[in-house]
Design a protein around this motif. Structure first.
Motif, PDB file in Angstrom:
ATOM      1  N   ASP A   1       0.793  -1.225   0.000  1.00 33.18           N
ATOM      2  CA  ASP A   1       0.000   0.000   0.000  1.00 33.18           C
ATOM      3  C   ASP A   1       0.830   1.282   0.000  1.00 33.18           C
ATOM      4  OD1 ASP A   1       0.982  -0.291   2.550  1.00 33.18           O
ATOM      5  OD2 ASP A   1      -0.896   0.253   3.548  1.00 33.18           O
ATOM      6  N   LYS A   2       2.108   1.183  -0.148  1.00 31.13           N
ATOM      7  CA  LYS A   2       2.946   2.374  -0.199  1.00 31.13           C
ATOM      8  C   LYS A   2       2.815   3.001  -1.589  1.00 31.13           C
ATOM      9  CE  LYS A   2       6.045   0.224   3.020  1.00 31.13           C
ATOM     10  NZ  LYS A   2       4.945  -0.620   3.417  1.00 31.13           N
ATOM     11  N   PRO A   3       3.462   4.076  -1.849  1.00 32.27           N
ATOM     12  CA  PRO A   3       3.402   4.610  -3.218  1.00 32.27           C
ATOM     13  C   PRO A   3       3.811   3.532  -4.227  1.00 32.27           C
ATOM     14  CG  PRO A   3       4.511   6.156  -1.751  1.00 32.27           C
ATOM     15  CD  PRO A   3       4.271   4.896  -0.967  1.00 32.27           C
ATOM     16  N   ASP A   4       3.168   3.521  -5.378  1.00 34.13           N
ATOM     17  CA  ASP A   4       3.433   2.510  -6.408  1.00 34.13           C
ATOM     18  C   ASP A   4       4.898   2.443  -6.820  1.00 34.13           C
ATOM     19  OD1 ASP A   4       0.793   1.767  -6.439  1.00 34.13           O
ATOM     20  OD2 ASP A   4       0.283   2.990  -8.177  1.00 34.13           O
ATOM     21  N   CYS A   5       5.613   3.537  -6.667  1.00 36.78           N
ATOM     22  CA  CYS A   5       7.003   3.595  -7.116  1.00 36.78           C
ATOM     23  C   CYS A   5       7.988   3.027  -6.102  1.00 36.78           C
ATOM     24  CB  CYS A   5       7.367   5.035  -7.443  1.00 36.78           C
ATOM     25  SG  CYS A   5       7.188   6.165  -6.035  1.00 36.78           S
ATOM     26  N   LEU A   6       7.493   2.585  -4.931  1.00 41.58           N
ATOM     27  CA  LEU A   6       8.362   2.104  -3.860  1.00 41.58           C
ATOM     28  C   LEU A   6       8.056   0.651  -3.549  1.00 41.58           C
ATOM     29  CD1 LEU A   6      10.492   2.958  -1.674  1.00 41.58           C
ATOM     30  CD2 LEU A   6       8.547   3.350  -0.166  1.00 41.58           C
ATOM     31  N   GLN A   7       9.103  -0.158  -3.463  1.00 39.93           N
ATOM     32  CA  GLN A   7       8.953  -1.560  -3.058  1.00 39.93           C
ATOM     33  C   GLN A   7       9.749  -1.770  -1.774  1.00 39.93           C
ATOM     34  OE1 GLN A   7      10.283  -3.194  -6.864  1.00 39.93           O
ATOM     35  NE2 GLN A   7       8.260  -4.153  -7.023  1.00 39.93           N
TER      36      GLN A   7
ATOM     37  N   CYS B   1      10.677   8.740  -7.860  1.00 40.91           N
ATOM     38  CA  CYS B   1       9.695   8.301  -6.855  1.00 40.91           C
ATOM     39  C   CYS B   1       9.666   9.304  -5.699  1.00 40.91           C
ATOM     40  CB  CYS B   1      10.069   6.917  -6.325  1.00 40.91           C
ATOM     41  SG  CYS B   1       8.952   6.296  -5.041  1.00 40.91           S
ATOM     42  N   VAL B   2       8.476   9.720  -5.318  1.00 41.58           N
ATOM     43  CA  VAL B   2       8.301  10.650  -4.200  1.00 41.58           C
ATOM     44  C   VAL B   2       7.503   9.947  -3.107  1.00 41.58           C
ATOM     45  CG1 VAL B   2       7.283  12.836  -3.453  1.00 41.58           C
ATOM     46  CG2 VAL B   2       8.383  12.670  -5.703  1.00 41.58           C
ATOM     47  N   VAL B   3       8.077   9.877  -1.923  1.00 40.29           N
ATOM     48  CA  VAL B   3       7.375   9.340  -0.758  1.00 40.29           C
ATOM     49  C   VAL B   3       7.009  10.553   0.098  1.00 40.29           C
ATOM     50  CG1 VAL B   3       7.513   7.832   1.253  1.00 40.29           C
ATOM     51  CG2 VAL B   3       8.655   7.181  -0.878  1.00 40.29           C
ATOM     52  N   PRO B   4       5.699  10.858   0.169  1.00 34.73           N
ATOM     53  CA  PRO B   4       5.275  12.086   0.856  1.00 34.73           C
ATOM     54  C   PRO B   4       5.485  12.047   2.365  1.00 34.73           C
ATOM     55  CG  PRO B   4       3.360  10.825   0.100  1.00 34.73           C
ATOM     56  CD  PRO B   4       4.585  10.104  -0.383  1.00 34.73           C
ATOM     57  N   ALA B   5       5.208  13.186   2.977  1.00 33.68           N
ATOM     58  CA  ALA B   5       5.410  13.361   4.418  1.00 33.68           C
ATOM     59  C   ALA B   5       4.666  12.292   5.216  1.00 33.68           C
ATOM     60  CB  ALA B   5       4.955  14.749   4.841  1.00 33.68           C
ATOM     61  N   HIS B   6       5.391  11.735   6.188  1.00 32.32           N
ATOM     62  CA  HIS B   6       4.837  10.699   7.061  1.00 32.32           C
ATOM     63  C   HIS B   6       5.724  10.591   8.299  1.00 32.32           C
ATOM     64  CE1 HIS B   6       7.998   8.615   4.794  1.00 32.32           C
ATOM     65  NE2 HIS B   6       8.068   7.751   5.807  1.00 32.32           N
ATOM     66  N   TYR B   7       5.275   9.785   9.242  1.00 30.64           N
ATOM     67  CA  TYR B   7       6.126   9.474  10.398  1.00 30.64           C
ATOM     68  C   TYR B   7       5.823   8.064  10.871  1.00 30.64           C
ATOM     69  CZ  TYR B   7       2.159  10.563  13.522  1.00 30.64           C
ATOM     70  OH  TYR B   7       0.943  10.580  14.144  1.00 30.64           O
ATOM     71  N   HIS B   8       6.702   7.578  11.733  1.00 33.17           N
ATOM     72  CA  HIS B   8       6.575   6.258  12.344  1.00 33.17           C
ATOM     73  C   HIS B   8       6.704   6.434  13.854  1.00 33.17           C
ATOM     74  CE1 HIS B   8       7.541   4.807   8.306  1.00 33.17           C
ATOM     75  NE2 HIS B   8       8.573   5.624   8.335  1.00 33.17           N
ATOM     76  N   THR B   9       6.065   5.559  14.619  1.00 34.60           N
ATOM     77  CA  THR B   9       6.260   5.567  16.068  1.00 34.60           C
ATOM     78  C   THR B   9       7.702   5.165  16.382  1.00 34.60           C
ATOM     79  OG1 THR B   9       3.947   4.990  16.394  1.00 34.60           O
ATOM     80  CG2 THR B   9       5.420   4.647  18.266  1.00 34.60           C
ATOM     81  N   ALA B  10       8.235   4.266  15.596  1.00 31.64           N
ATOM     82  CA  ALA B  10       9.610   3.806  15.785  1.00 31.64           C
ATOM     83  C   ALA B  10      10.608   4.843  15.277  1.00 31.64           C
ATOM     84  CB  ALA B  10       9.830   2.493  15.025  1.00 31.64           C
ATOM     85  N   GLU B  11      11.825   4.780  15.824  1.00 30.17           N
ATOM     86  CA  GLU B  11      12.929   5.532  15.233  1.00 30.17           C
ATOM     87  C   GLU B  11      13.310   4.816  13.943  1.00 30.17           C
ATOM     88  OE1 GLU B  11      17.398   5.281  16.223  1.00 30.17           O
ATOM     89  OE2 GLU B  11      16.647   7.009  17.369  1.00 30.17           O
ATOM     90  N   GLU B  12      13.601   5.576  12.908  1.00 30.77           N
ATOM     91  CA  GLU B  12      13.976   5.008  11.609  1.00 30.77           C
ATOM     92  C   GLU B  12      15.405   5.418  11.266  1.00 30.77           C
ATOM     93  OE1 GLU B  12      12.726   5.401   6.878  1.00 30.77           O
ATOM     94  OE2 GLU B  12      11.476   6.324   8.403  1.00 30.77           O
ATOM     95  N   GLN B  13      16.159   4.477  10.720  1.00 31.09           N
ATOM     96  CA  GLN B  13      17.488   4.783  10.196  1.00 31.09           C
ATOM     97  C   GLN B  13      17.504   4.363   8.735  1.00 31.09           C
ATOM     98  OE1 GLN B  13      20.389   2.895  12.751  1.00 31.09           O
ATOM     99  NE2 GLN B  13      20.098   4.442  14.323  1.00 31.09           N
TER     100      GLN B  13
END
Length: 163
Positions: free
Chosen positions: A59-65, A88-100
């Protein structure tokens, strides 16, 4: 020495007629030790060539796997590999987890709320704190390849943002 042991037994109630018989404690203790050892058992290592990675569509943007490499997304922590098509553009979002985020191939423009966008090439790194709004795009003419880690269960919250 016998007097000391019998005195300790009398005070603790273990082994006494009115206390807890020591035999009834052996089985729970063995079970507890077994669970503790199995919970701490080392995981076995593994290897996977890039050619063997399966990138399912989701369900992410079609351009991202996105493909899970290690861990558990539902409980965390986890490591995944991402492949983004050129532009590919992944728009603004956040996660509860820290991401690296680690860039392997391509050029990725990444931004975070309160910070200027930065162009990262192979070897580039970014870390996003828990719930820090961020975005990225693959600006290269070829696909971008990235590893991403999350320090706890994975979730994603899309944010409408005027940038």
């Amino acid at each position: 020495m016998n007097d000391l042991h019998s005195e300790v037994g009398r005070k603790s109630g273990v082994g006494r007629k009115n206390g807890i018989p020591w035999r009834s404690m052996v089985i729970p203790l063995i079970l507890f030790m077994g669970l503790t050892v199995s919970a701490q058992a080392p995981k076995t290592g593994f290897t996977r060539p890039l050619a063997d990675v399966k990138f399912p569509q989701d369900d992410k943007p079609d351009c991202l796997q996105f493909a899970l490499e290690n861990g558990n997304l539902k409980t965390g922590p986890s490591t995944a590999i991402m492949k983004a098509a050129p532009k590919c553009v992944v728009p603004a979002h956040y996660h509860t987890a820290e991401e690296q985020l680690f860039i392997v191939r391509g050029e990725v423009s990444t931004g975070m709320e309160g910070m200027a966008d930065t162009l990262l090439g192979p070897g580039g790194f970014a870390t996003m704190a828990s719930k820090q709004v961020h975005w990225f795009s693959c600006t290269a003419k070829e696909e971008c390849l990235m590893f991403v880690t999350f320090d706890r269960a994975y979730d994603i919250v899309w944010v409408k943002q005027s940038k």
